[in-house]
Design an enzyme around this catalytic site. Structure first.
Site, PDB file in Angstrom:
ATOM      1  N   SER A  42      16.093  20.882  35.565  1.00  0.00           N
ATOM      2  CA  SER A  42      17.244  21.184  34.716  1.00  0.00           C
ATOM      3  C   SER A  42      16.914  22.404  33.861  1.00  0.00           C
ATOM      4  CB  SER A  42      17.580  19.975  33.832  1.00  0.00           C
ATOM      5  OG  SER A  42      16.519  19.678  32.976  1.00  0.00           O
ATOM      6  N   GLY A  65      19.046  23.754  31.174  1.00  0.00           N
ATOM      7  CA  GLY A  65      19.955  23.942  30.051  1.00  0.00           C
ATOM      8  C   GLY A  65      21.241  24.616  30.517  1.00  0.00           C
ATOM      9  N   ALA A  66      21.722  25.562  29.717  1.00  0.00           N
ATOM     10  CA  ALA A  66      22.987  26.231  30.051  1.00  0.00           C
ATOM     11  C   ALA A  66      22.890  27.040  31.339  1.00  0.00           C
ATOM     12  CB  ALA A  66      23.405  27.135  28.898  1.00  0.00           C
ATOM     13  N   GLY A 109      21.944  25.840  34.094  1.00  0.00           N
ATOM     14  CA  GLY A 109      22.249  24.950  35.220  1.00  0.00           C
ATOM     15  C   GLY A 109      21.052  24.174  35.711  1.00  0.00           C
ATOM     16  N   GLY A 136      20.040  15.697  30.325  1.00  0.00           N
ATOM     17  CA  GLY A 136      19.148  15.590  31.481  1.00  0.00           C
ATOM     18  C   GLY A 136      19.169  14.198  32.082  1.00  0.00           C
ATOM     19  N   ASP A 137      19.333  13.199  31.230  1.00  0.00           N
ATOM     20  CA  ASP A 137      19.399  11.817  31.715  1.00  0.00           C
ATOM     21  C   ASP A 137      20.700  11.585  32.482  1.00  0.00           C
ATOM     22  OD1 ASP A 137      18.269  11.010  28.389  1.00  0.00           O
ATOM     23  OD2 ASP A 137      17.086  11.569  30.135  1.00  0.00           O
TER      24      ASP A 137
HETATM   25  N1  ATP Z   1      24.750  24.465  26.771  1.00  0.00           N
HETATM   26  C1  ATP Z   1      24.933  23.949  27.985  1.00  0.00           C
HETATM   27  N2  ATP Z   1      25.956  24.371  28.755  1.00  0.00           N
HETATM   28  C2  ATP Z   1      26.159  23.847  29.991  1.00  0.00           C
HETATM   29  N3  ATP Z   1      25.381  22.899  30.559  1.00  0.00           N
HETATM   30  C3  ATP Z   1      24.335  22.464  29.818  1.00  0.00           C
HETATM   31  C4  ATP Z   1      24.045  22.949  28.514  1.00  0.00           C
HETATM   32  N4  ATP Z   1      22.937  22.301  28.058  1.00  0.00           N
HETATM   33  C5  ATP Z   1      22.563  21.455  29.047  1.00  0.00           C
HETATM   34  N5  ATP Z   1      23.397  21.547  30.100  1.00  0.00           N
HETATM   35  C6  ATP Z   1      23.357  20.762  31.338  1.00  0.00           C
HETATM   36  O1  ATP Z   1      22.524  19.638  31.135  1.00  0.00           O
HETATM   37  C7  ATP Z   1      21.414  19.692  32.020  1.00  0.00           C
HETATM   38  C8  ATP Z   1      20.198  19.148  31.318  1.00  0.00           C
HETATM   39  O2  ATP Z   1      19.907  19.972  30.204  1.00  0.00           O
HETATM   40  P1  ATP Z   1      18.372  20.253  29.824  1.00  0.00           P
HETATM   41  O3  ATP Z   1      17.795  21.187  30.810  1.00  0.00           O
HETATM   42  O4  ATP Z   1      18.362  20.608  28.401  1.00  0.00           O
HETATM   43  O5  ATP Z   1      17.712  18.831  30.140  1.00  0.00           O
HETATM   44  P2  ATP Z   1      16.709  17.952  29.286  1.00  0.00           P
HETATM   45  O6  ATP Z   1      15.845  18.808  28.425  1.00  0.00           O
HETATM   46  O7  ATP Z   1      16.052  17.031  30.248  1.00  0.00           O
HETATM   47  O8  ATP Z   1      17.737  17.150  28.394  1.00  0.00           O
HETATM   48  P3  ATP Z   1      17.446  15.739  27.645  1.00  0.00           P
HETATM   49  O9  ATP Z   1      15.943  15.568  27.657  1.00  0.00           O
HETATM   50  O10 ATP Z   1      18.012  15.883  26.298  1.00  0.00           O
HETATM   51  O11 ATP Z   1      18.151  14.714  28.498  1.00  0.00           O
HETATM   52  C9  ATP Z   1      21.291  21.158  32.411  1.00  0.00           C
HETATM   53  O12 ATP Z   1      20.639  21.302  33.657  1.00  0.00           O
HETATM   54  C10 ATP Z   1      22.741  21.564  32.488  1.00  0.00           C
HETATM   55  O13 ATP Z   1      23.304  21.143  33.723  1.00  0.00           O
HETATM   56  O1  F1X Z   2      10.408  11.179  23.223  1.00  0.00           O
HETATM   57  P1  F1X Z   2      11.013  11.206  24.610  1.00  0.00           P
HETATM   58  O2  F1X Z   2      10.884   9.874  25.308  1.00  0.00           O
HETATM   59  O3  F1X Z   2      10.555  12.369  25.477  1.00  0.00           O
HETATM   60  O4  F1X Z   2      12.567  11.491  24.410  1.00  0.00           O
HETATM   61  C1  F1X Z   2      13.319  10.540  23.716  1.00  0.00           C
HETATM   62  C2  F1X Z   2      14.743  11.050  23.651  1.00  0.00           C
HETATM   63  O5  F1X Z   2      14.815  12.294  22.960  1.00  0.00           O
HETATM   64  O6  F1X Z   2      15.217  11.256  24.983  1.00  0.00           O
HETATM   65  C3  F1X Z   2      16.591  10.931  25.055  1.00  0.00           C
HETATM   66  C4  F1X Z   2      17.337  12.168  25.471  1.00  0.00           C
HETATM   67  O7  F1X Z   2      16.871  12.577  26.764  1.00  0.00           O
HETATM   68  C5  F1X Z   2      17.007  10.403  23.683  1.00  0.00           C
HETATM   69  O8  F1X Z   2      17.837   9.266  23.848  1.00  0.00           O
HETATM   70  C6  F1X Z   2      15.699  10.050  23.015  1.00  0.00           C
HETATM   71  O9  F1X Z   2      15.743  10.161  21.596  1.00  0.00           O
END
Ligand code: ATP
Ligand code: F1X
Length: 313
Positions: free
Chosen positions: A220, A222-223, A225, A251-252
């Site tokens: 993943s 972020g923005a 994709g 991401g979840d």
């Molecule tokens: N600003 C944004 N605009 C569009 N899509 C986004 C944006 N932020 C996140 N996404 C979408 O969400 C997906 C997951 O975001 P990110 O890469 O931040 O994952 P992550 O760090 O695992 O998130 P988290 O740990 O909070 O679940 C990205 O691959 C994208 O598809």
């Molecule tokens: O500390 P970790 O386990 O890496 O992340 C925990 C966490 O940030 O992950 C979820 C978002 O992906 C939230 O529900 C939770 O607070």
């Protein structure tokens, strides 16, 4: 059925502020309390979209009982394992432009006996599972190879595994040959020791992670994709969000949508992107329901290795 294991779940408190000023008293615009933890969120997103899931979690203290209560109120099927330490609380400060600042507590240690009980619960429930998702950070005192050990046992039983974690726990899990890993850009860079500034770097790093043992890599970005690599094929896509509220849990949601759509190929990537962007448009760590998901905005394209990555990293 998709079974999730969250060794370090959390109460997620999201506080919406107009702006952040260090040292100031800030009057919040709104506040949300959600059940949290990466595997918990995967189960929440699946349930919201009528896909069977069961969440295995440790819980302890008043916070743990509150977490179980919140999950029960959402109708989550779960196997809560009582432990001695209190469940952690994580705080997100969310600004109007969607910028989030996250404060995650380390969580309280699990004893070897508690870890064994959790592993037994997962192994027992896995007999009726198609996938086991082990997701999130490890609480203090938990061996970094705990996910790796579970991956090996599930592989022997022919059960598919998906891992979403970071650092040494991710590297150890990858070596155990999981079916799928879901790093974000920073986690992929850290696990492979390679700087990632362009899409071509993601392709190279994902291939390196496959060489370290992972079968499929869903990164993943972020923005920017996400990029899926499996066998000798890869796909790239993005899904713009007009009004980002909170990327916490996106991401979840992506992992949940990807698994719900068959966990392979372009269609599954597109579904993961749609669920993730829907999550970004929701406050706190709320998981998207069908009415929140807009698949029309998903764009799958041939990745340009020279494309710079603009978000995060
Ligand atoms: N600003 C944004 N605009 C569009 N899509 C986004 C944006 N932020 C996140 N996404 C979408 O969400 C997906 C997951 O975001 P990110 O890469 O931040 O994952 P992550 O760090 O695992 O998130 P988290 O740990 O909070 O679940 C990205 O691959 C994208 O598809
Ligand atoms: O500390 P970790 O386990 O890496 O992340 C925990 C966490 O940030 O992950 C979820 C978002 O992906 C939230 O529900 C939770 O607070």
């Amino acid at each position: 059925m998709i079974l999730t294991l969250t060794l370090n779940p959390s109460l997620d408190r999201t506080i919406e502020v107009g702006s952040l000023t260090r040292g100031a008293v800030i009057r919040a615009a709104a506040a949300h309390l959600d059940p949290g933890g990466k595997g918990v969120n995967v189960s929440r997103a699946l349930l919201a979209n009528q896909v069977r899931s069961c969440a295995v979690i440790p819980f302890g203290g008043d916070e743990g009982r509150q977490l179980v209560g919140l999950l029960s109120a959402e109708g989550i099927d779960m196997i809560p394992v009582s432990v001695g330490g209190s469940t952690r609380s994580n705080v997100t400060l969310a600004e109007p432009d969607g910028t989030v600042t996250k404060l995650n507590e380390p969580g309280t240690a699990l004893t070897p006996s508690e870890l064994d009980t959790l592993a037994s619960a997962v192994l027992g429930a896995a007999e009726s599972a198609d996938w086991v998702v082990a997701s999130g950070s490890l609480p203090p005192g938990v061996p970094v190879d705990v996910y790796a050990g579970l991956c090996r046992r599930f592989a022997a039983a022919g059960i598919q595994t998906a891992i979403d974690t970071s650092g040494p726990a991710l590297v150890a899990a990858v070596a155990a040959g999981p079916t799928l890993v879901k790093p974000n850009r920073e986690e992929l860079a850290e696990a492979t020791g390679t700087p990632i500034t362009r899409l071509g770097d993601v392709i190279d790093a994902a291939e390196k992670l496959r060489g370290m043992g992972a079968r499929s890599v869903l990164t993943s970005l972020g923005a920017d994709g996400a990029l899926l690599m499996e066998d000798d094929r890869f796909w790239y896509g993005r899904c713009p969000v007009e009004e980002p509220r909170s990327s916490v849990g996106a991401g979840d949601a992506m992992l949940a949508g990807f698994l719900a759509a068959g966990a392979s190929g372009e269609a599954a990537l597109a579904e993961g992107l749609a669920w993730a962007s829907a999550a970004v448009g929701l406050p706190g760590s709320r998981m998207p329901a069908p009415a929140d998901i807009d698949r029309s905005a998903v764009r799958i394209s041939t990745p340009d290795p020279a494309q710079p990555l603009v978000s995060g990293g």
